[in-house]
Design an enzyme around this catalytic site. Structure first.
Site, mmCIF file in Angstrom:
data_model
loop_
_atom_site.group_PDB
_atom_site.id
_atom_site.type_symbol
_atom_site.label_atom_id
_atom_site.label_comp_id
_atom_site.label_asym_id
_atom_site.label_seq_id
_atom_site.Cartn_x
_atom_site.Cartn_y
_atom_site.Cartn_z
ATOM 1 N N LYS A 88 0.816 -1.230 0.000
ATOM 2 C CA LYS A 88 0.000 0.000 0.000
ATOM 3 C C LYS A 88 0.839 1.266 0.000
ATOM 4 O O LYS A 88 0.443 2.269 -0.579
ATOM 5 C CB LYS A 88 -0.961 -0.005 1.190
ATOM 6 N N ARG B 53 -7.355 -0.162 16.974
ATOM 7 C CA ARG B 53 -7.766 0.083 15.601
ATOM 8 C C ARG B 53 -8.757 -1.029 15.268
ATOM 9 O O ARG B 53 -9.832 -1.054 15.855
ATOM 10 C CB ARG B 53 -6.579 0.174 14.626
HETATM 11 C C1 LIG Z 1 -0.429 -1.361 6.711
HETATM 12 C C2 LIG Z 1 -0.733 -2.601 7.428
HETATM 13 C C3 LIG Z 1 0.298 -3.491 7.742
HETATM 14 C C4 LIG Z 1 1.750 -3.191 7.439
HETATM 15 O O1 LIG Z 1 2.270 -2.318 8.413
HETATM 16 P P1 LIG Z 1 3.802 -1.872 8.407
HETATM 17 O O2 LIG Z 1 3.983 -1.156 9.699
HETATM 18 O O3 LIG Z 1 4.000 -1.014 7.217
HETATM 19 O O4 LIG Z 1 4.612 -3.116 8.341
HETATM 20 C C5 LIG Z 1 -0.036 -4.665 8.391
HETATM 21 N N1 LIG Z 1 -1.315 -4.949 8.714
HETATM 22 C C6 LIG Z 1 -2.330 -4.114 8.440
HETATM 23 C C7 LIG Z 1 -3.716 -4.495 8.833
HETATM 24 C C8 LIG Z 1 -2.079 -2.914 7.783
HETATM 25 O O5 LIG Z 1 -3.093 -2.087 7.507
#
Ligand SMILES: *Cc1c(COP(=O)(O)O)cnc(C)c1O
Length: 349
Positions: A35, A127
């Site tokens: 992303k 979250r």
């Molecule tokens: C963006 C995201 C990740 C990745 O997180 P990083 O800190 O970039 O490794 C993992 N799990 C979810 C649900 C995310 O939204």
């Protein structure tokens, strides 16, 4: 064309392969998260050539354009309005609402596929996820009744909203949920997804509990950083993506504004430090492209501020002259916004 980001797929490949190996030694599979770079095609190719097990993104629009034979994972809890696309374009989605899972089931039935879900548990970071202490284990029975949904596993997300650092104590909450589901329904959950780049520190120290067999990694792969303590990981590259922006004005000017002070271009009250006359440069990049706090200035350059289309820096030496480009390393947020700006050119090396 400037401003531009310079993207180095080889450095990305190095970071990816390094962390996959480390994970493999602990029987942990990886979902590589695309992303931050909008599922950029060249970087997806790197993932395709790696041993990474899954490719994950938070947005269906990105997932739709990803060309891969690896399973695709939707990270953000689906919107009801996108369930048809979710079951069509992804193999697995993370979920926390029974209403949504039922809609996914209906959508999957329509096109006759089985959609896999990972149930998310909120262990206190606040979250996504069922709150761990009030989870009704009968939810699992409800999911088992859905013919086109397969419970693929459970997961948690930490250090996102609540800044909660992964720990044995926190993971124990997930272990209890895993055990209660497996015991009560006599099943074995395939995936226990323990978190994101904030779990890398535990992984590398060998402290990740062995029941966790998956991590979802974005930031650690692209900037080589673990995010619980914000430390650079071993020899990983922190410059897979860098920014070059041009100096469009370079003058000696005062450091303190002259006149009666009100608000800046964004309606904010600012404070200014008077350090006398300085070598001051304006660069052709601004808040529209990137938050200046997400830029890492090279030696001899101090970032002072920015407006929509200008970045203002103090040059501490005469290393740079008018019309030169200055190269910045980037924090996660900088890569995120620059890779999504149509005003920023993308160059691959
Ligand atoms: C963006 C995201 C990740 C990745 O997180 P990083 O800190 O970039 O490794 C993992 N799990 C979810 C649900 C995310 O939204």
């Amino acid at each position: 064309m400037y401003p531009r980001v310079i993207i180095n797929p080889k450095k990305y490949a190095y970071n990816v392969n390094y962390l996959i190996q480390k994970a493999k030694e602990k029987n942990v599979s990886i979902m590589a998260v695309s992303k931050v770079y909008g599922a950029d095609e060249e970087l997806i190719k790197v993932l395709n050539q790696s041993e990474v097990e899954f490719i994950a993104d938070s947005r269906i629009r990105n997932i739709k354009k990803i060309q891969t034979t690896k399973p695709k994972v939707l990270l953000r809890i689906p919107q009801i309005s996108e369930v048809d696309e979710v079951v069509k374009f992804t193999d697995i989605s993370l979920n926390s609402e029974m209403k949504t899972i039922k809609k996914l089931n209906e959508a999957a039935e329509k096109i006759n596929v089985i959609h896999k879900v990972i149930l998310m548990f909120d262990l206190g970071d606040l979250r996504e996820g069922f709150y761990y202490s009030s989870f009704d284990v009968e939810t699992i029975a409800e999911i088992s009744n859905l013919k086109h949904i397969k419970l693929f596993g459970i997961g948690t997300n930490l250090t996102c909203y609540g800044s909660v650092i992964p720990s044995l104590k926190t993971y124990q909450k997930l272990a209890l949920i895993k055990e209660s589901i497996e015991r009560k329904f006599n099943l074995k959950l395939k995936i226990i997804s323990g978190g994101n780049s904030s779990s890398i520190s535990m992984l590398l120290k060998g402290e990740l509990p062995s029941f966790i067999n998956n991590l979802r990694l974005g930031e650690s792969l692209i900037v080589g950083k673990e995010t619980a303590y914000q430390k650079q990981i071993d020899n990983l590259y922190d410059d897979v993506v860098i920014l070059e922006a041009k100096i469009i004005e370079l003058k000696i000017k005062p450091s303190y504004p002259e006149g009666e002070l009100g608000f800046d271009a964004f309606g904010r009250k600012q404070t200014y430090e008077d350090i006398g006359n300085i070598r001051r440069a304006s660069l052709a990049i601004g808040k529209q492209d990137v938050d200046h706090n997400d830029l890492i200035a090279p030696p001899g350059v101090r970032i002072i501020g920015s407006s929509s289309d200008h970045l203002i820096v103090q040059l501490e030496s005469d290393l740079y002259k008018f019309d030169d480009a200055i190269t910045f390393k980037l924090k996660y947020g900088g890569i995120l916004s620059l890779m999504h700006s149509e005003y920023v050119e993308k160059i691959y090396v």
